[in-house]
Design a protein around this motif. Structure first.
Motif, PDB file in Angstrom:
ATOM      1  N   THR A  56      22.487 -42.261 -33.458  1.00 14.45           N
ATOM      2  CA  THR A  56      22.456 -43.663 -33.179  1.00 14.45           C
ATOM      3  C   THR A  56      21.214 -44.264 -32.611  1.00 14.45           C
ATOM      4  O   THR A  56      20.980 -45.462 -32.663  1.00 14.45           O
ATOM      5  CB  THR A  56      23.716 -44.275 -32.790  1.00 14.45           C
ATOM      6  OG1 THR A  56      23.847 -43.874 -31.325  1.00 14.45           O
ATOM      7  CG2 THR A  56      25.016 -43.784 -33.411  1.00 14.45           C
ATOM      8  N   LEU A  57      20.399 -43.380 -31.945  1.00 20.11           N
ATOM      9  CA  LEU A  57      19.363 -43.876 -31.072  1.00 20.11           C
ATOM     10  C   LEU A  57      18.108 -43.702 -31.840  1.00 20.11           C
ATOM     11  O   LEU A  57      17.977 -43.087 -32.758  1.00 20.11           O
ATOM     12  CB  LEU A  57      18.982 -42.927 -29.858  1.00 20.11           C
ATOM     13  CG  LEU A  57      20.184 -42.787 -28.864  1.00 20.11           C
ATOM     14  CD1 LEU A  57      19.957 -41.534 -27.860  1.00 20.11           C
ATOM     15  CD2 LEU A  57      20.754 -43.980 -28.259  1.00 20.11           C
ATOM     16  N   LYS A  58      17.375 -44.881 -31.448  1.00 13.70           N
ATOM     17  CA  LYS A  58      16.023 -45.053 -32.438  1.00 13.70           C
ATOM     18  C   LYS A  58      15.161 -43.894 -32.436  1.00 13.70           C
ATOM     19  O   LYS A  58      14.754 -43.458 -31.253  1.00 13.70           O
ATOM     20  CB  LYS A  58      15.193 -46.224 -31.921  1.00 13.70           C
ATOM     21  CG  LYS A  58      14.229 -46.573 -33.000  1.00 13.70           C
ATOM     22  CD  LYS A  58      13.485 -48.051 -32.362  1.00 13.70           C
ATOM     23  CE  LYS A  58      12.243 -48.179 -33.294  1.00 13.70           C
ATOM     24  NZ  LYS A  58      11.483 -49.507 -32.672  1.00 13.70           N
ATOM     25  N   PRO A  89      18.445 -34.963 -36.206  1.00 11.90           N
ATOM     26  CA  PRO A  89      17.891 -34.124 -35.379  1.00 11.90           C
ATOM     27  C   PRO A  89      18.049 -32.607 -35.364  1.00 11.90           C
ATOM     28  O   PRO A  89      19.198 -32.241 -36.057  1.00 11.90           O
ATOM     29  CB  PRO A  89      18.227 -34.504 -33.971  1.00 11.90           C
ATOM     30  CG  PRO A  89      19.667 -35.095 -34.086  1.00 11.90           C
ATOM     31  CD  PRO A  89      19.542 -35.703 -35.277  1.00 11.90           C
ATOM     32  N   GLU A  90      17.115 -31.580 -35.447  1.00 16.67           N
ATOM     33  CA  GLU A  90      17.433 -30.236 -35.567  1.00 16.67           C
ATOM     34  C   GLU A  90      18.070 -29.624 -34.521  1.00 16.67           C
ATOM     35  O   GLU A  90      18.884 -28.610 -34.743  1.00 16.67           O
ATOM     36  CB  GLU A  90      16.155 -29.768 -36.375  1.00 16.67           C
ATOM     37  CG  GLU A  90      15.744 -30.053 -37.656  1.00 16.67           C
ATOM     38  CD  GLU A  90      14.503 -29.176 -38.125  1.00 16.67           C
ATOM     39  OE1 GLU A  90      14.047 -28.316 -37.613  1.00 16.67           O
ATOM     40  OE2 GLU A  90      13.839 -29.746 -39.212  1.00 16.67           O
ATOM     41  N   ASN A 135      29.339 -32.028 -32.856  1.00 12.77           N
ATOM     42  CA  ASN A 135      29.631 -33.438 -33.748  1.00 12.77           C
ATOM     43  C   ASN A 135      29.509 -34.588 -32.873  1.00 12.77           C
ATOM     44  O   ASN A 135      29.036 -35.399 -33.224  1.00 12.77           O
ATOM     45  CB  ASN A 135      30.871 -33.205 -34.652  1.00 12.77           C
ATOM     46  CG  ASN A 135      30.635 -32.240 -35.622  1.00 12.77           C
ATOM     47  OD1 ASN A 135      29.723 -31.847 -36.106  1.00 12.77           O
ATOM     48  ND2 ASN A 135      31.889 -31.753 -36.037  1.00 12.77           N
ATOM     49  N   THR A 136      29.910 -34.651 -31.593  1.00 15.00           N
ATOM     50  CA  THR A 136      30.119 -35.805 -30.749  1.00 15.00           C
ATOM     51  C   THR A 136      28.623 -36.136 -30.292  1.00 15.00           C
ATOM     52  O   THR A 136      28.365 -37.175 -30.475  1.00 15.00           O
ATOM     53  CB  THR A 136      31.152 -35.469 -29.572  1.00 15.00           C
ATOM     54  OG1 THR A 136      32.370 -35.110 -29.993  1.00 15.00           O
ATOM     55  CG2 THR A 136      30.972 -36.772 -28.751  1.00 15.00           C
ATOM     56  N   ILE A 137      28.068 -35.088 -29.869  1.00 13.50           N
ATOM     57  CA  ILE A 137      26.543 -35.322 -29.330  1.00 13.50           C
ATOM     58  C   ILE A 137      25.650 -35.758 -30.503  1.00 13.50           C
ATOM     59  O   ILE A 137      24.744 -36.496 -30.250  1.00 13.50           O
ATOM     60  CB  ILE A 137      25.996 -34.146 -28.655  1.00 13.50           C
ATOM     61  CG1 ILE A 137      27.062 -33.693 -27.312  1.00 13.50           C
ATOM     62  CG2 ILE A 137      24.567 -34.238 -28.347  1.00 13.50           C
ATOM     63  CD1 ILE A 137      26.586 -32.409 -26.654  1.00 13.50           C
ATOM     64  N   LYS A 138      25.676 -35.071 -31.678  1.00 12.09           N
ATOM     65  CA  LYS A 138      24.857 -35.283 -32.596  1.00 12.09           C
ATOM     66  C   LYS A 138      25.135 -36.799 -33.161  1.00 12.09           C
ATOM     67  O   LYS A 138      24.194 -37.459 -33.546  1.00 12.09           O
ATOM     68  CB  LYS A 138      25.098 -34.414 -33.976  1.00 12.09           C
ATOM     69  CG  LYS A 138      24.392 -33.086 -33.562  1.00 12.09           C
ATOM     70  CD  LYS A 138      24.898 -32.068 -34.704  1.00 12.09           C
ATOM     71  CE  LYS A 138      24.048 -32.536 -36.028  1.00 12.09           C
ATOM     72  NZ  LYS A 138      24.773 -31.501 -37.230  1.00 12.09           N
TER      73      LYS A 138
END
Length: 229
Positions: free
Chosen positions: A212-214, A219-220, A204-207
């Motif tokens: 937030t990145l353009k 992402p899957e 959850n942290t990484i996702k």
């Protein structure tokens, strides 16, 4: 998250035909097959430029109008699986590797020939090409396992061999393995088991950060590689 099932048996007992029928019966998922052949196939001939490159490179890729082929030297099954990204892998052959990695398998026999290959991780035996493909497919989807590579973390209450034995007999579900959390942590080439709580925190942290990145919304899959400088 990749799940794996094996199909084994003596020569000319119908292994490839069974796998083909399973593939036709699967929908809504990406599937890879890995076949171990005892015949030596020459991908290239010594008098070609591509052959010369193959001798010098760790990986060679051949692209023709008919398709593309990635060439590696012979690999252990665990190294092959590490290079695949799909929902399900069906492995034909690799009997010893399947045993080593505790991957459940279907045994195909003809007139009983090959019955001696049955072990505690055999989920079903098909003899003389007689089977209900819907039943076989259901067994594959129920008992294909997320490879644990014998980490023996004990989170499920068993070691990896015991877990695979119980899975084959239907006494436990594949998603009871901590490796089914869809997060794989690899440190210096070694896969590290992560319990579900820690797995959810990391995922959850990484996702959240990546989202937030353009151009990376929803992402899957996410892969991160950190190297010591």
């Amino acid at each position: 998250m990749i799940r794996v099932i094996g199909v084994i048996g003596r020569k000319d007992t119908g292994k490839t035909g069974l796998i083909a029928n399973i593939l036709k019966n699967l929908t809504g998922m990406s599937v890879a097959t890995v076949k171990n052949s005892h015949m030596d196939l020459d991908v290239d001939s010594p008098d070609t430029d591509s052959y010369k490159l193959k001798q010098l490179a760790d990986t060679s890729i051949f692209v023709t109008n008919k398709g593309s082929a990635f060439y590696y030297d012979r690999m252990h099954l665990k190294d092959i699986l590490a290079k695949l990204d799909c929902d399900l892998v069906i492995v034909e052959g690799f009997k010893e590797d399947l045993i080593e990695l505790n991957i459940p398998k279907i045994l195909v026999t003809e007139g009983g020939r090959g019955a001696e290959l049955k072990d505690n991780q055999t989920i079903m035996v098909i003899d003389d090409f007689k089977y209900d493909i819907d039943e076989v497919t259901a067994q594959v989807l129920e008992k294909a396992i997320v490879p644990s590579y014998n980490l023996n973390c004990g989170h499920c209450g068993y070691n990896c061999k015991g877990f695979a034995n119980l899975l084959a007999s239907g006494e436990i579900k594949w998603n009871k393995c901590v490796m089914s959390t869809a997060l794989t942590l690899i440190v210096d080439g070694k896969t590290i088991p992560v319990n579900p709580f820690v797995s959810d925190v990391i995922k959850n942290t990484i996702k959240g950060i990546v989202g937030t990145l353009k151009g990376t919304e929803n992402p899957e899959t996410i892969s991160i590689k950190i190297e010591k400088k």
